[in-house]
Motif scaffolding. Structure first.
Motif, PDB file in Angstrom:
ATOM      1  N   ASN A  15      12.978  21.788 -35.096  1.00 48.09           N
ATOM      2  CA  ASN A  15      11.785  22.235 -34.394  1.00 48.09           C
ATOM      3  C   ASN A  15      12.144  22.405 -32.927  1.00 48.09           C
ATOM      4  O   ASN A  15      12.527  23.488 -32.492  1.00 48.09           O
ATOM      5  CB  ASN A  15      10.621  21.273 -34.598  1.00 48.09           C
ATOM      6  N   ASN A  16      12.089  21.330 -32.148  1.00 47.43           N
ATOM      7  CA  ASN A  16      12.578  21.372 -30.771  1.00 47.43           C
ATOM      8  C   ASN A  16      13.987  20.804 -30.732  1.00 47.43           C
ATOM      9  O   ASN A  16      14.257  19.750 -31.324  1.00 47.43           O
ATOM     10  CB  ASN A  16      11.678  20.551 -29.841  1.00 47.43           C
ATOM     11  N   LEU A  17      14.874  21.475 -30.019  1.00 47.10           N
ATOM     12  CA  LEU A  17      16.259  21.013 -29.866  1.00 47.10           C
ATOM     13  C   LEU A  17      16.544  20.851 -28.381  1.00 47.10           C
ATOM     14  O   LEU A  17      16.368  21.800 -27.609  1.00 47.10           O
ATOM     15  CB  LEU A  17      17.235  22.010 -30.483  1.00 47.10           C
ATOM     16  N   THR A  18      17.003  19.642 -27.995  1.00 45.49           N
ATOM     17  CA  THR A  18      17.131  19.313 -26.572  1.00 45.49           C
ATOM     18  C   THR A  18      18.464  18.620 -26.292  1.00 45.49           C
ATOM     19  O   THR A  18      18.883  17.737 -27.043  1.00 45.49           O
ATOM     20  CB  THR A  18      15.986  18.376 -26.127  1.00 45.49           C
ATOM     21  N   CYS A  19      19.107  19.028 -25.195  1.00 46.67           N
ATOM     22  CA  CYS A  19      20.203  18.263 -24.599  1.00 46.67           C
ATOM     23  C   CYS A  19      20.181  18.534 -23.103  1.00 46.67           C
ATOM     24  O   CYS A  19      20.289  19.688 -22.675  1.00 46.67           O
ATOM     25  CB  CYS A  19      21.562  18.633 -25.191  1.00 46.67           C
ATOM     26  N   THR A  20      20.043  17.477 -22.331  1.00 45.20           N
ATOM     27  CA  THR A  20      19.988  17.602 -20.870  1.00 45.20           C
ATOM     28  C   THR A  20      20.998  16.673 -20.209  1.00 45.20           C
ATOM     29  O   THR A  20      20.807  16.267 -19.062  1.00 45.20           O
ATOM     30  CB  THR A  20      18.571  17.298 -20.345  1.00 45.20           C
ATOM     31  N   THR A  21      22.075  16.367 -20.927  1.00 41.27           N
ATOM     32  CA  THR A  21      23.101  15.460 -20.411  1.00 41.27           C
ATOM     33  C   THR A  21      24.195  16.267 -19.728  1.00 41.27           C
ATOM     34  O   THR A  21      24.965  16.975 -20.379  1.00 41.27           O
ATOM     35  CB  THR A  21      23.702  14.612 -21.535  1.00 41.27           C
ATOM     36  N   ALA A  22      24.265  16.178 -18.404  1.00 45.30           N
ATOM     37  CA  ALA A  22      25.265  16.936 -17.647  1.00 45.30           C
ATOM     38  C   ALA A  22      26.666  16.517 -18.065  1.00 45.30           C
ATOM     39  O   ALA A  22      26.953  15.336 -18.277  1.00 45.30           O
ATOM     40  CB  ALA A  22      25.070  16.688 -16.158  1.00 45.30           C
ATOM     41  N   GLY A  23      27.562  17.507 -18.199  1.00 45.20           N
ATOM     42  CA  GLY A  23      28.951  17.234 -18.524  1.00 45.20           C
ATOM     43  C   GLY A  23      29.235  17.036 -19.999  1.00 45.20           C
ATOM     44  O   GLY A  23      30.396  16.920 -20.399  1.00 45.20           O
ATOM     45  N   LYS A  24      28.221  17.007 -20.822  1.00 48.29           N
ATOM     46  CA  LYS A  24      28.392  16.799 -22.259  1.00 48.29           C
ATOM     47  C   LYS A  24      28.885  18.085 -22.917  1.00 48.29           C
ATOM     48  O   LYS A  24      28.692  19.191 -22.387  1.00 48.29           O
ATOM     49  CB  LYS A  24      27.055  16.387 -22.879  1.00 48.29           C
ATOM     50  N   GLN A  25      29.508  17.951 -24.086  1.00 48.66           N
ATOM     51  CA  GLN A  25      29.894  19.115 -24.885  1.00 48.66           C
ATOM     52  C   GLN A  25      29.238  19.024 -26.256  1.00 48.66           C
ATOM     53  O   GLN A  25      29.325  17.998 -26.931  1.00 48.66           O
ATOM     54  CB  GLN A  25      31.406  19.220 -25.046  1.00 48.66           C
ATOM     55  N   LEU A  26      28.583  20.110 -26.647  1.00 47.16           N
ATOM     56  CA  LEU A  26      28.094  20.276 -28.004  1.00 47.16           C
ATOM     57  C   LEU A  26      29.033  21.243 -28.720  1.00 47.16           C
ATOM     58  O   LEU A  26      29.201  22.385 -28.275  1.00 47.16           O
ATOM     59  CB  LEU A  26      26.672  20.823 -28.011  1.00 47.16           C
TER      60      LEU A  26
END
Length: 244
Positions: free
Chosen positions: A73-84
Motif C-alpha cells: 500500500n504505502n512504501l516508505t524509506c527515509t534513511t539517509a545513506g541506506k541502500q535498497l
C-alpha cells in the motif's frame, strides 16, 4: 527473522516492528493496517502478502534486499545513506503513497541485484514524495516517478530526474541573477541539441536565474550538459574547481 512458511499470520490490527528480515515463502502474511517496520530484507518467494492499506517502512541503516513481486500500500524509506537492492526482473507495486528520501550529501540508493538488469516499480496513481536518491537500473512501468535533487546512475526508464544548481560569482560566492541557462541533450541520432519537450516535459529551456541564482530541470534518462551566459561573466569559471 520474521518467517511465514505456512498457515496464516494475521497482524491487521496494530503494528509490527521487525528488527531483522521478513521472509514469506508459503502461507499468508496479513500486514498491519498501521506501520510495518522492517530493519533488514524483505523476501517474498511465495505465499500471499495482504497489505491491509498499511505502510511498510524500511527503517535501519543496513542495506535491504527486496525480493519477489509484492503489492504494497504505502512504501516508505527515509534513511539517509541506506541502500535498497531489488531483485532484477521483479516488480514492486505501490497502491498508495511512495515516500523515498535521502539527505544532501547522503543519498538513498536504489539498485538492482544484477547491474544492467532492471527492477520494476509500478505506481497506481498514488501520491509520491521522491527526492535525494541515487537510482540505477529501474523501470517505472505505469506512472512516471519524479525524482527531485536526485542522481541518475543510468538505465532508468520512465523516471524524471532533476539536474539543478546555483550560478554564483566565483570570487564573491554571491548568486548571479539573470544568468541564462541552456540544457543540451546528446541525441543518439542527431548529436547535441537544445533539449526539448521530449526530454524535459513541462520545463522551459533556456531558463533565467532569479535572485537566488538557482536553476532546475526534470529530464528523462540520457546524457545532458549545461551552458551559461551572464553579462560580465565568463563560463566556465577561470577559477579552478578546487578553489570554489
Amino acid at each position: 527473522v520474521l518467517s511465514v512458511d505456512g498457515g496464516l499470520l494475521d497482524a491487521a490490527i496494530g503494528t509490527i516492528d521487525a528488527n531483522s528480515s521478513v521472509v514469506l515463502s508459503v502461507g499468508t502474511l496479513v500486514a498491519p493496517s498501521g506501520n510495518f517496520n522492517i530493519a533488514d530484507d524483505f523476501s517474498h518467494s511465495g505465499g500471499t502478502f495482504t497489505n491491509s492499506s498499511g505502510t511498510v517502512i524500511f527503517d535501519s541503516a543496513a542495506t535491504a534486499v527486496i525480493s519477489g513481486n509484492t503489492t504494497f500500500n504505502n512504501l516508505t524509506c527515509t534513511t539517509a545513506g541506506k541502500q535498497l537492492t531489488f531483485t532484477a526482473g521483479t516488480t514492486q507495486t505501490v497502491a498508495g503513497t511512495l515516500t523515498l528520501t535521502g539527505a544532501p550529501g547522503d543519498l538513498l540508493s536504489l539498485r538492482s541485484s544484477i547491474i544492467d538488469n532492471q527492477w520494476n516499480i509500478d505506481l497506481l496513481d498514488g501520491p509520491q514524495t521522491v527526492s535525494l536518491l541515487d537510482v540505477q537500473d529501474s523501470n517505472a512501468q505505469t506512472n512516471t516517478v519524479t525524482c527531485i535533487n536526485c542522481f541518475n546512475s543510468d538505465n532508468n526508464d520512465n523516471w524524471l530526474f532533476d539536474p539543478f544548481g546555483i550560478v554564483f560569482d566565483s570570487l564573491t560566492n554571491n548568486p548571479i541573477q539573470g544568468a541564462v541557462i541552456s540544457l543540451w541533450y546528446d541525441d543518439p541520432v542527431d548529436g547535441w541539441r537544445l533539449a526539448g519537450a521530449g526530454e524535459i516535459p513541462g520545463d522551459i529551456n533556456p531558463q533565467t536565474t532569479g535572485a537566488d541564482g538557482t536553476y532546475s530541470y526534470l529530464t528523462i534518462n540520457g546524457t545532458f550538459k549545461f551552458t551559461m551566459i551572464a553579462d560580465g561573466y565568463n563560463y566556465p569559471s577561470a577559477v579552478a574547481d578546487a578553489a570554489l
